[in-house]
Design a protein around this motif. Structure first.
Motif, PDB file in Angstrom:
ATOM      1  N   UNK A 215       0.877  -1.178   0.079  1.00 60.18           N
ATOM      2  CA  UNK A 215       0.071   0.052   0.068  1.00 60.18           C
ATOM      3  C   UNK A 215       0.954   1.324   0.094  1.00 60.18           C
ATOM      4  N   UNK A 216       0.533   2.293  -0.550  1.00 60.01           N
ATOM      5  CA  UNK A 216       1.033   3.583  -0.590  1.00 60.01           C
ATOM      6  C   UNK A 216       1.598   4.199   0.778  1.00 60.01           C
ATOM      7  N   UNK A 217       2.876   4.680   0.784  1.00 63.59           N
ATOM      8  CA  UNK A 217       3.135   5.042   2.121  1.00 63.59           C
ATOM      9  C   UNK A 217       2.347   6.224   2.720  1.00 63.59           C
ATOM     10  N   UNK A 218       1.608   7.113   1.925  1.00 63.38           N
ATOM     11  CA  UNK A 218       0.520   8.104   2.275  1.00 63.38           C
ATOM     12  C   UNK A 218      -0.449   7.345   3.135  1.00 63.38           C
ATOM     13  N   UNK A 219      -0.872   6.197   2.457  1.00 62.03           N
ATOM     14  CA  UNK A 219      -1.902   5.273   3.221  1.00 62.03           C
ATOM     15  C   UNK A 219      -1.385   4.906   4.564  1.00 62.03           C
ATOM     16  N   UNK A 220      -0.424   4.404   4.550  1.00 63.98           N
ATOM     17  CA  UNK A 220       0.358   3.673   5.802  1.00 63.98           C
ATOM     18  C   UNK A 220       0.477   4.732   6.845  1.00 63.98           C
ATOM     19  N   UNK A 221       0.706   5.964   6.451  1.00 65.44           N
ATOM     20  CA  UNK A 221       1.010   7.006   7.683  1.00 65.44           C
ATOM     21  C   UNK A 221      -0.544   7.141   8.019  1.00 65.44           C
ATOM     22  N   UNK A 222      -1.424   7.389   7.270  1.00 66.10           N
ATOM     23  CA  UNK A 222      -3.017   7.716   7.687  1.00 66.10           C
ATOM     24  C   UNK A 222      -3.348   6.546   8.590  1.00 66.10           C
ATOM     25  N   UNK A 223      -3.218   5.292   8.072  1.00 68.28           N
ATOM     26  CA  UNK A 223      -3.646   4.158   9.023  1.00 68.28           C
ATOM     27  C   UNK A 223      -2.872   4.258  10.374  1.00 68.28           C
TER      28      UNK A 223
END
Length: 350
Positions: A299-307
């Motif tokens: 998954x994109x790193x921006x999505x990881x950060x959000x999670x």
């Protein structure tokens, strides 16, 4: 009275039959119902289980009966807790999880990860807290240590880095039988019941497929079942709440306290008494989840950060560098795993 789940009797009926005995007769002689042989969730007296193992050894003339019984089990015997253990990222996390929730199997059993009693560099001790001076429980200790070994094997693989086994008594069966079972040297008449492990194995990824969402759900369920009273630690409940809120709602002291229906001041005070805080627990939960997302998904790193409840990708990068000294991209290429997760064979050779 200390109790234990009847799941500990898994395999008992078959093993007794193979040795020419009558399992139902044996359980009745120690005051256990026959139904305990076939269901997992019946809470039975630990003293009766101890007496049953002693009786089976004597009646069936099988000195290694307890060890044989342990060999017929796997981690699934732990029921709901097994789901949480299998969803951990590393053996270290799984052992920490087991320490928190082992009461669900039996309130009288406790594990702790300690420094090696011999001071050997690169070795840690997993201690099974038992009364070593009581000869009546020796067969129960044999069974417990055997099952502990089997469970770690299920999680981390056959060659998981076992250095030696310490037993606080002289077993009835030859030591060679125990060494064949454990695949490692066995030392007897030692102060404690211990599995000595290579410290490197603690950071090995588990061989089962990690599922952080399953772990969060199961740990939340387990946390709700923590026993009340003075022995009730707040930190596991806070960790479970953070796991529920992470990436979807605020995870500050006020939000966590509201979920637990206590005041923020009480929350902070009780966590301080347990040598931790919401900030520390939040960081631990984020680190565990980050490892899973980065090494187990694309998954994109921006999505990881959000999670993870982080404001932006740069915050994720800063956290990864603080936790492991690597960037999220390094994690994706396997750089971290190459450093802290040598092969199981290498760990076991130390």
């Amino acid at each position: 009275m200390t109790v234990i789940r009847s799941a500990v009797l898994r395999g008992f009926r078959g093993l007794v039959a193979e040795l020419g005995g009558d399992a139902e007769q044996l359980v009745e002689r120690v005051g256990l119902p026959r139904e305990a042989l076939d269901v997992d969730e019946m809470m039975t007296p630990l003293a009766s289980q101890v007496a049953l193992l002693r009786l089976a050894v004597a009646e069936l003339n099988c000195p290694d009966f307890a060890l044989r019984l342990a060999g017929r089990k796997n981690i699934a015997m732990l029921g709901t807790m097994a789901l949480a253990l299998k969803a951990c990222s590393t053996l270290s996390e799984a052992l920490e999880c087991a320490q928190r929730y082992l009461f669900m199997h039996s309130p009288g059993i406790r594990l702790s990860l300690e420094t090696d009693p011999y001071g050997t560099p690169g070795v840690v001790a997993l201690r099974n807290h038992v009364p070593p001076d009581d000869s009546r429980v020796h067969r129960s200790i044999e069974h417990g240590m055997g099952f502990l070994h089997r469970s770690i094997t299920d999680l981390a693989g056959e060659h998981y880095g076992l250095v030696s086994v310490e037993l606080p008594f002289q077993p009835l069966a030859p030591v060679a039988v125990f060494e064949e079972f454990f695949g490692a040297p066995v030392r007897v008449e030692r102060p404690s019941a211990i599995l000595r492990l290579s410290s490197r194995v603690l950071e090995l990824p588990l061989r089962v497929q990690s599922d952080v969402h399953t772990r969060h759900l199961v740990e939340a369920l387990l946390a709700q079942r923590l026993p009340p009273g003075e022995t009730d630690l707040l930190a596991p409940r806070v960790r479970a709440v953070i796991q529920q809120l992470l990436g979807t709602a605020p995870t500050d002291v006020t939000a966590v306290a509201r979920m637990l229906t206590i005041s923020p001041r009480t929350l902070q005070r009780r966590l301080s008494n347990e040598k931790t805080s919401v900030t520390i627990l939040l960081d631990e939960v984020r680190q565990t989840a980050a490892r899973t997302y980065l090494t187990g998904s694309d998954m994109p790193l921006t999505q990881v950060a959000n999670l993870l409840g982080l404001s932006e990708q740069s915050a994720l990068t800063r956290c990864c560098k603080r936790w492991w000294g690597y960037t999220p991209s390094d994690m994706r290429t396997g750089a971290l795993r190459n450093v802290v997760a040598p092969t199981a064979q290498q760990s076991g050779s130390q």
